[in-house]
Design a protein around this motif. Structure first.
Motif, PDB file in Angstrom:
ATOM      1  N   UNK A 209       0.867  -1.188   0.000  1.00 30.63           N
ATOM      2  CA  UNK A 209       0.000   0.000   0.000  1.00 30.63           C
ATOM      3  C   UNK A 209       0.898   1.231   0.000  1.00 30.63           C
ATOM      4  N   UNK A 210       1.020   1.871  -1.140  1.00 35.73           N
ATOM      5  CA  UNK A 210       1.905   3.027  -1.259  1.00 35.73           C
ATOM      6  C   UNK A 210       1.143   4.351  -1.284  1.00 35.73           C
ATOM      7  N   UNK A 211      -0.108   4.324  -0.827  1.00 34.93           N
ATOM      8  CA  UNK A 211      -0.816   5.601  -0.723  1.00 34.93           C
ATOM      9  C   UNK A 211      -0.094   6.462   0.301  1.00 34.93           C
ATOM     10  N   UNK A 212       0.009   7.750   0.026  1.00 34.68           N
ATOM     11  CA  UNK A 212       0.717   8.676   0.916  1.00 34.68           C
ATOM     12  C   UNK A 212      -0.072   8.970   2.181  1.00 34.68           C
ATOM     13  N   UNK A 213      -1.401   8.855   2.121  1.00 33.30           N
ATOM     14  CA  UNK A 213      -2.229   9.095   3.292  1.00 33.30           C
ATOM     15  C   UNK A 213      -3.369   8.084   3.308  1.00 33.30           C
TER      16      UNK A 213
ATOM     17  N   UNK B  28       8.567  14.371   5.249  1.00 32.04           N
ATOM     18  CA  UNK B  28       7.716  13.189   5.431  1.00 32.04           C
ATOM     19  C   UNK B  28       7.498  12.387   4.162  1.00 32.04           C
ATOM     20  N   UNK B  29       8.204  12.701   3.083  1.00 28.78           N
ATOM     21  CA  UNK B  29       7.913  12.046   1.811  1.00 28.78           C
ATOM     22  C   UNK B  29       8.218  10.554   1.814  1.00 28.78           C
ATOM     23  N   UNK B  30       8.994  10.083   2.745  1.00 27.97           N
ATOM     24  CA  UNK B  30       9.308   8.656   2.834  1.00 27.97           C
ATOM     25  C   UNK B  30       8.365   7.926   3.778  1.00 27.97           C
ATOM     26  N   UNK B  31       7.298   8.589   4.171  1.00 28.03           N
ATOM     27  CA  UNK B  31       6.364   7.977   5.115  1.00 28.03           C
ATOM     28  C   UNK B  31       4.949   7.969   4.574  1.00 28.03           C
ATOM     29  N   UNK B  32       4.187   7.036   5.102  1.00 26.62           N
ATOM     30  CA  UNK B  32       2.754   7.012   4.867  1.00 26.62           C
ATOM     31  C   UNK B  32       2.105   7.620   6.099  1.00 26.62           C
ATOM     32  N   UNK B  33       1.274   8.640   5.895  1.00 29.45           N
ATOM     33  CA  UNK B  33       0.548   9.231   7.013  1.00 29.45           C
ATOM     34  C   UNK B  33      -0.703   8.402   7.265  1.00 29.45           C
ATOM     35  N   UNK B  34      -0.925   8.071   8.522  1.00 25.68           N
ATOM     36  CA  UNK B  34      -2.085   7.274   8.935  1.00 25.68           C
ATOM     37  C   UNK B  34      -2.913   8.157   9.851  1.00 25.68           C
TER      38      UNK B  34
ATOM     39  N   UNK C 211      -8.392  14.456  15.459  1.00 22.95           N
ATOM     40  CA  UNK C 211      -7.630  13.667  14.499  1.00 22.95           C
ATOM     41  C   UNK C 211      -6.178  13.664  14.948  1.00 22.95           C
ATOM     42  N   UNK C 212      -5.481  12.575  14.661  1.00 17.77           N
ATOM     43  CA  UNK C 212      -4.087  12.399  15.044  1.00 17.77           C
ATOM     44  C   UNK C 212      -3.364  11.762  13.865  1.00 17.77           C
ATOM     45  N   UNK C 213      -2.174  12.240  13.582  1.00 19.99           N
ATOM     46  CA  UNK C 213      -1.370  11.651  12.507  1.00 19.99           C
ATOM     47  C   UNK C 213      -0.358  10.693  13.101  1.00 19.99           C
ATOM     48  N   UNK C 214      -0.408   9.475  12.617  1.00 20.85           N
ATOM     49  CA  UNK C 214       0.631   8.484  12.897  1.00 20.85           C
ATOM     50  C   UNK C 214       1.356   8.298  11.572  1.00 20.85           C
ATOM     51  N   UNK C 215       2.500   7.686  11.580  1.00 16.93           N
ATOM     52  CA  UNK C 215       3.188   7.479  10.309  1.00 16.93           C
ATOM     53  C   UNK C 215       4.003   6.207  10.361  1.00 16.93           C
ATOM     54  N   UNK C 216       4.323   5.745   9.181  1.00 17.92           N
ATOM     55  CA  UNK C 216       5.239   4.607   9.049  1.00 17.92           C
ATOM     56  C   UNK C 216       6.125   4.873   7.846  1.00 17.92           C
TER      57      UNK C 216
ATOM     58  N   UNK D  82      11.304  -1.216  -0.966  1.00 16.64           N
ATOM     59  CA  UNK D  82      10.540  -1.670  -2.130  1.00 16.64           C
ATOM     60  C   UNK D  82       9.408  -0.689  -2.451  1.00 16.64           C
ATOM     61  N   UNK D  83       8.699  -0.237  -1.420  1.00 14.64           N
ATOM     62  CA  UNK D  83       7.620   0.733  -1.626  1.00 14.64           C
ATOM     63  C   UNK D  83       8.172   2.063  -2.133  1.00 14.64           C
ATOM     64  N   UNK D  84       9.288   2.513  -1.554  1.00 17.60           N
ATOM     65  CA  UNK D  84       9.893   3.774  -1.987  1.00 17.60           C
ATOM     66  C   UNK D  84      10.321   3.683  -3.448  1.00 17.60           C
ATOM     67  N   UNK D  85      10.849   2.536  -3.845  1.00 17.38           N
ATOM     68  CA  UNK D  85      11.251   2.350  -5.242  1.00 17.38           C
ATOM     69  C   UNK D  85      10.029   2.398  -6.161  1.00 17.38           C
TER      70      UNK D  85
END
Length: 125
Positions: A2-6, A75-81, A102-107, A112-115
């Motif tokens: 899942x490479x969606x940014x948010x 934050x471009x290397x992270x997915x915001x949750x 609302x709260x932002x978590x990230x991973x 592989x996803x970044x590529x």
């Protein structure tokens, strides 16, 4: 993969639907600090003017989600949750009247996803 940014949790999506029923179409902007800290801010769609320095990350619950270009660089290397937790959030954000925020978590995206996103491998991780 899942490479969606948010993305949003089920609780956050339920709150989005509640807010849309009360306020109509919504939009989000990831705050970069100042008055309301670093939090996802929810507004009636069109209430906050977005400009050339804002990046559209995607949408949650059909509502566009923006972040400033300078903050995106960090934050471009992270997915915001986007999640929701009890307590009062930002005074300018619509959910504050609901007793939740609302709260932002990230991973970090995997290499592989970044590529797949065309951003290459992360350095120093």
């Amino acid at each position: 993969m899942d490479t969606r940014k948010v993305v949003a949790t089920e609780a956050a999506l339920a709150l989005v639907e509640t807010l849309k029923a009360k306020h109509g179409p919504l939009m989000f902007h990831q705050s970069g600090g100042c008055c309301d800290g670093s939090a996802p801010m929810c507004y009636p769609q069109g209430e906050l003017l977005v400009g050339d320095n804002d990046v559209l990350l995607g949408d949650i619950g059909g509502s566009p989600f923006y972040i400033s270009a300078s903050q995106y660089e960090y934050w471009k290397h992270t997915q915001l949750i986007i999640d929701v937790v009890p307590g009062r959030g930002g005074q300018f954000s619509l959910e504050s009247a609901e007793g939740v925020r609302f709260l932002t978590r990230s991973r970090l995206f995997s290499d592989e996803e970044a590529a797949a996103l065309g951003e290459g491998a992360r350095v120093g991780v």
